[in-house]
Design a protein around this motif. Structure first.
Motif, PDB file in Angstrom:
ATOM      1  N   ALA A   8     -27.222  -2.463  39.461  1.00 23.56           N
ATOM      2  CA  ALA A   8     -26.632  -3.204  38.340  1.00 23.56           C
ATOM      3  C   ALA A   8     -25.791  -4.376  38.842  1.00 23.56           C
ATOM      4  N   PHE A   9     -25.006  -4.141  39.893  1.00 22.22           N
ATOM      5  CA  PHE A   9     -24.201  -5.219  40.471  1.00 22.22           C
ATOM      6  C   PHE A   9     -25.101  -6.327  41.005  1.00 22.22           C
ATOM      7  N   SER A  10     -26.130  -5.961  41.741  1.00 17.83           N
ATOM      8  CA  SER A  10     -27.051  -6.939  42.316  1.00 17.83           C
ATOM      9  C   SER A  10     -27.780  -7.712  41.229  1.00 17.83           C
ATOM     10  N   ASP A  11     -28.214  -7.017  40.183  1.00 21.06           N
ATOM     11  CA  ASP A  11     -28.879  -7.690  39.066  1.00 21.06           C
ATOM     12  C   ASP A  11     -27.949  -8.721  38.423  1.00 21.06           C
ATOM     13  N   GLY A  12     -26.673  -8.366  38.277  1.00 19.78           N
ATOM     14  CA  GLY A  12     -25.706  -9.298  37.698  1.00 19.78           C
ATOM     15  C   GLY A  12     -25.512 -10.532  38.558  1.00 19.78           C
ATOM     16  N   VAL A  13     -25.394 -10.342  39.858  1.00 22.64           N
ATOM     17  CA  VAL A  13     -25.225 -11.472  40.774  1.00 22.64           C
ATOM     18  C   VAL A  13     -26.455 -12.368  40.737  1.00 22.64           C
ATOM     19  N   ILE A  14     -27.629 -11.777  40.744  1.00 20.60           N
ATOM     20  CA  ILE A  14     -28.869 -12.559  40.715  1.00 20.60           C
ATOM     21  C   ILE A  14     -28.987 -13.323  39.395  1.00 20.60           C
ATOM     22  N   ALA A  15     -28.594 -12.723  38.297  1.00 21.19           N
ATOM     23  CA  ALA A  15     -28.617 -13.425  37.007  1.00 21.19           C
ATOM     24  C   ALA A  15     -27.669 -14.618  37.020  1.00 21.19           C
ATOM     25  N   ILE A  16     -26.519 -14.459  37.634  1.00 19.19           N
ATOM     26  CA  ILE A  16     -25.568 -15.566  37.742  1.00 19.19           C
ATOM     27  C   ILE A  16     -26.138 -16.682  38.616  1.00 19.19           C
ATOM     28  N   ILE A  17     -26.800 -16.322  39.700  1.00 16.27           N
ATOM     29  CA  ILE A  17     -27.408 -17.327  40.594  1.00 16.27           C
ATOM     30  C   ILE A  17     -28.414 -18.166  39.815  1.00 16.27           C
ATOM     31  N   ILE A  51     -38.520 -19.019  41.518  1.00 15.77           N
ATOM     32  CA  ILE A  51     -39.579 -18.100  41.971  1.00 15.77           C
ATOM     33  C   ILE A  51     -39.070 -17.248  43.123  1.00 15.77           C
ATOM     34  N   TYR A  52     -38.389 -17.881  44.092  1.00 21.47           N
ATOM     35  CA  TYR A  52     -37.851 -17.110  45.219  1.00 21.47           C
ATOM     36  C   TYR A  52     -36.850 -16.060  44.754  1.00 21.47           C
ATOM     37  N   VAL A  53     -35.934 -16.440  43.886  1.00 20.21           N
ATOM     38  CA  VAL A  53     -34.936 -15.478  43.399  1.00 20.21           C
ATOM     39  C   VAL A  53     -35.634 -14.352  42.642  1.00 20.21           C
ATOM     40  N   GLY A  54     -36.647 -14.697  41.863  1.00 21.64           N
ATOM     41  CA  GLY A  54     -37.416 -13.666  41.153  1.00 21.64           C
ATOM     42  C   GLY A  54     -38.124 -12.714  42.095  1.00 21.64           C
ATOM     43  N   ILE A  55     -38.670 -13.241  43.174  1.00 18.98           N
ATOM     44  CA  ILE A  55     -39.328 -12.398  44.174  1.00 18.98           C
ATOM     45  C   ILE A  55     -38.316 -11.441  44.801  1.00 18.98           C
ATOM     46  N   TYR A  56     -37.146 -11.971  45.174  1.00 25.23           N
ATOM     47  CA  TYR A  56     -36.118 -11.100  45.755  1.00 25.23           C
ATOM     48  C   TYR A  56     -35.664 -10.047  44.758  1.00 25.23           C
ATOM     49  N   TRP A  57     -35.482 -10.440  43.496  1.00 28.10           N
ATOM     50  CA  TRP A  57     -35.038  -9.480  42.486  1.00 28.10           C
ATOM     51  C   TRP A  57     -36.064  -8.359  42.326  1.00 28.10           C
ATOM     52  N   ASN A  58     -37.331  -8.729  42.232  1.00 27.39           N
ATOM     53  CA  ASN A  58     -38.392  -7.743  42.051  1.00 27.39           C
ATOM     54  C   ASN A  58     -38.489  -6.810  43.261  1.00 27.39           C
ATOM     55  N   ASN A  59     -38.521  -7.368  44.453  1.00 29.79           N
ATOM     56  CA  ASN A  59     -38.636  -6.539  45.656  1.00 29.79           C
ATOM     57  C   ASN A  59     -37.388  -5.689  45.885  1.00 29.79           C
ATOM     58  N   HIS A  60     -36.224  -6.235  45.553  1.00 28.67           N
ATOM     59  CA  HIS A  60     -34.965  -5.489  45.669  1.00 28.67           C
ATOM     60  C   HIS A  60     -35.012  -4.269  44.752  1.00 28.67           C
ATOM     61  N   HIS A  61     -35.479  -4.474  43.530  1.00 28.67           N
ATOM     62  CA  HIS A  61     -35.597  -3.376  42.572  1.00 28.67           C
ATOM     63  C   HIS A  61     -36.518  -2.285  43.113  1.00 28.67           C
ATOM     64  N   ASN A  62     -37.691  -2.684  43.599  1.00 28.07           N
ATOM     65  CA  ASN A  62     -38.643  -1.705  44.139  1.00 28.07           C
ATOM     66  C   ASN A  62     -38.071  -0.986  45.361  1.00 28.07           C
ATOM     67  N   LEU A  85     -28.444 -15.348  49.034  1.00 26.17           N
ATOM     68  CA  LEU A  85     -29.042 -15.726  47.758  1.00 26.17           C
ATOM     69  C   LEU A  85     -28.090 -16.599  46.938  1.00 26.17           C
ATOM     70  N   SER A  86     -26.791 -16.362  47.064  1.00 31.49           N
ATOM     71  CA  SER A  86     -25.823 -17.151  46.296  1.00 31.49           C
ATOM     72  C   SER A  86     -25.766 -18.611  46.752  1.00 31.49           C
ATOM     73  N   LEU A  87     -26.314 -18.912  47.913  1.00 28.36           N
ATOM     74  CA  LEU A  87     -26.364 -20.297  48.381  1.00 28.36           C
ATOM     75  C   LEU A  87     -27.566 -21.057  47.817  1.00 28.36           C
ATOM     76  N   PHE A  88     -28.482 -20.366  47.163  1.00 30.52           N
ATOM     77  CA  PHE A  88     -29.653 -21.035  46.594  1.00 30.52           C
ATOM     78  C   PHE A  88     -29.293 -22.174  45.635  1.00 30.52           C
ATOM     79  N   PRO A  89     -28.339 -22.002  44.716  1.00 26.87           N
ATOM     80  CA  PRO A  89     -28.027 -23.127  43.823  1.00 26.87           C
ATOM     81  C   PRO A  89     -27.591 -24.390  44.577  1.00 26.87           C
ATOM     82  N   PHE A  90     -26.795 -24.226  45.613  1.00 29.72           N
ATOM     83  CA  PHE A  90     -26.332 -25.389  46.376  1.00 29.72           C
ATOM     84  C   PHE A  90     -27.486 -26.089  47.079  1.00 29.72           C
TER      85      PHE A  90
END
Length: 192
Positions: A8-17, A51-62, A85-90
């Protein structure tokens, strides 16, 4: 620790990214389609990063689905991944604003490389914590081993062609878009 809290924490951080990446895109001035042309490089950088963040989110979940106990080492390894991952926006914004520049393209690749390494560390930390299902599912992990090599190639190629470098990064993303069913198959086999 309960792995659902970590997920849940990771999902929240990824959503913010993802939210930060889209907020960074500026609305073009003008009312016709030609007004979109100046922001096209920023948009294309956003698409690739999304796409990259989505790939990480999906693989992280699995990966968490196949994990067992979550210990302190797993928590820190997970934070390490979330940092990169939090550096992706920059790096997404910098590369998009400077479409053919070498340094932003190299830094984008470096962040991709470090995120891949952090994911590898998290994966092996979870396996070390006793996730035998994940150990069997990962196997030889040819995509996980090829990706860092391709990122390094992309970083080095930015010196002579940032466009080619970005194509290498996009190719790695396409490689990971092909669904990887190893974890799902291994989980189904372990239930039988």
């Amino acid at each position: 620790m309960n792995k659902s809290r970590l997920e849940a924490f990771s999902d929240g951080v990824i959503a913010i990214i993802i939210t930060i990446m889209v907020i960074e895109m500026r609305i073009p001035h003008g009312e016709n389609m030609l007004a979109l042309m100046p922001v096209l490089p920023v948009f294309l950088s956003y698409v690739m990063s999304f796409i990259y963040v989505g790939i990480y989110w999906n693989n992280h979940h699995n990966m968490l689905h196949a994990s067992g106990d979550i210990n302190g080492a797993v928590l820190w390894a997970n934070l390490h991944l979330l940092f990169w991952l939090s550096l992706f926006p920059f790096v997404t914004g910098w590369m998009g604003e400077n479409r053919l520049a070498i340094a932003p393209t190299e830094l984008y690749g470096a962040v991709l490389l470090m995120a891949a390494m952090a994911y590898f560390i998290l994966q092996h930390t979870i396996i070390a914590a006793g996730a035998q299902v994940l150990r069997r599912a990962v196997g030889r992990d040819w995509k996980g081993k090829a990706s860092p090599m391709l990122y390094i190639f992309g970083i080095l190629s930015a010196q002579w062609s940032p466009t080619f470098s970005k194509a290498v990064y996009a190719a790695v993303a396409l490689l990971w878009l092909v669904p990887d069913r190893r974890i799902e198959k291994t989980l189904m086999q372990s239930k039988d």
